[in-house]
Design a protein around this motif. Structure first.
Motif, short mmCIF file in Angstrom:
data_model
loop_
_atom_site.label_atom_id
_atom_site.label_comp_id
_atom_site.label_asym_id
_atom_site.label_seq_id
_atom_site.Cartn_x
_atom_site.Cartn_y
_atom_site.Cartn_z
N PRO A 177 -2.28 1.30 6.65
CA PRO A 177 -2.75 0.04 7.24
C PRO A 177 -1.57 -0.90 7.44
O PRO A 177 -0.59 -0.86 6.72
CB PRO A 177 -3.71 -0.50 6.18
N GLU A 178 -1.68 -1.73 8.46
CA GLU A 178 -0.62 -2.70 8.72
C GLU A 178 -0.58 -3.74 7.61
O GLU A 178 -1.61 -4.24 7.17
CB GLU A 178 -0.86 -3.38 10.06
N THR A 235 0.83 -1.20 0.00
CA THR A 235 0.00 0.00 0.00
C THR A 235 0.86 1.25 0.00
O THR A 235 2.04 1.23 0.38
CB THR A 235 -0.93 0.03 1.23
#
Length: 265
Positions: A235-236, A230
């Motif tokens: 986000p993880e 990403t």
């Protein structure tokens, strides 16, 4: 547009490559998690190596990303226009002698990067797939740019020195055209250079000597490119790896084939 880069290599390596460079940086916190994905359109402070126009050598300094359109006075209009000045189309620098970038043609700099990012559209997919692109075999390399110095007066009458730069781009080579395949500025890429042309960019060169640099097209085989998880959001990753590390997207078709793969069974 070429808006996202990564600097996850120790910036001290730039000083080892350019041994005579003066370190002019302020006390700056190099948060390498942040520098894993730097977004130029936010006008961040970023380290560059610049050629002093007074001829006193090279300096390593932080400047704001994005040329500053000083001919505009309205702050909102200036910011809107500035987003289009984080990149500099190398083909146009020498075309118009009245242009903004032509006036800065001798204020040249190099932007140290570990790699860059770009998005690829796949037909039928809701979101574009982010890719990481680097120069094969190079831990740190440099993209040419142009910089400017400008003094601004704030609402209190105080003078502030603004230092900013833009990154040179060109038409995409074969592999970059298959990655940057959508959007109003598709089929563009940073002006990737080999080491000898990077260093030549900071020499005292004429306009005629700039042309081979502007016209250089990095061979596709000299780049490494792969999908990542990403960009522009945090986000993880499900695999816990770093932002610039490869990520395997299920069903992702090969580059140049933009329709999703379908099962034969």
């Amino acid at each position: 547009m070429c808006w996202d880069i990564s600097l996850h290599t120790d910036i001290e390596l730039a000083k080892a490559i350019f041994k005579t460079v003066r370190d002019e940086r302020y006390d700056f916190d190099y948060n390498y998690v942040y520098f894993e994905n730097v977004q130029a359109i936010t006008f961040p402070k970023y380290p560059i190596i610049y050629k002093d126009k007074e001829g006193s050598g090279l300096g390593l300094i932080e400047m704001e990303w994005g040329g500053l359109p000083t001919y505009l006075k309205d702050p909102k209009e200036q910011a809107d226009r500035r987003r289009n000045m984080v990149n500099v189309r190398s083909e146009r620098i020498l075309e118009d002698h009245k242009s903004y970038w032509y006036r800065l043609r001798n204020q040249r700099c190099l932007i140290p990067v570990s790699g860059t990012f770009e998005h690829r559209k796949v037909n039928g997919w809701k979101k574009k797939v982010p890719y990481y692109i680097g120069e094969a075999g190079r831990e740190l390399f440099f993209i040419p740019g142009l910089y400017q110095w400008h003094e601004m007066v704030d609402e209190h009458g105080e003078i502030h020195k603004v230092e900013s730069f833009g990154m040179l781009t060109r038409s995409a080579n074969d592999v970059m055209a298959t990655i940057h395949n959508d959007g109003p500025n598709k089929h563009r890429m940073p002006l990737f250079l080999p080491e000898d042309l990077e260093k030549q960019w900071l020499n005292d060169i004429s306009e005629e000597e700039m042309l081979p640099i502007f016209n250089f097209e990095m061979p596709s085989g000299a780049l490494e490119a792969y999908p990542v998880y990403t960009l522009r959001g945090y986000p993880e990753r499900p695999d816990g790896k770093r932002r610039y590390e490869p990520f395997g997207w299920e069903g992702l078709p090969p580059l140049g084939q933009d329709s999703p793969q379908q099962s034969l069974f």
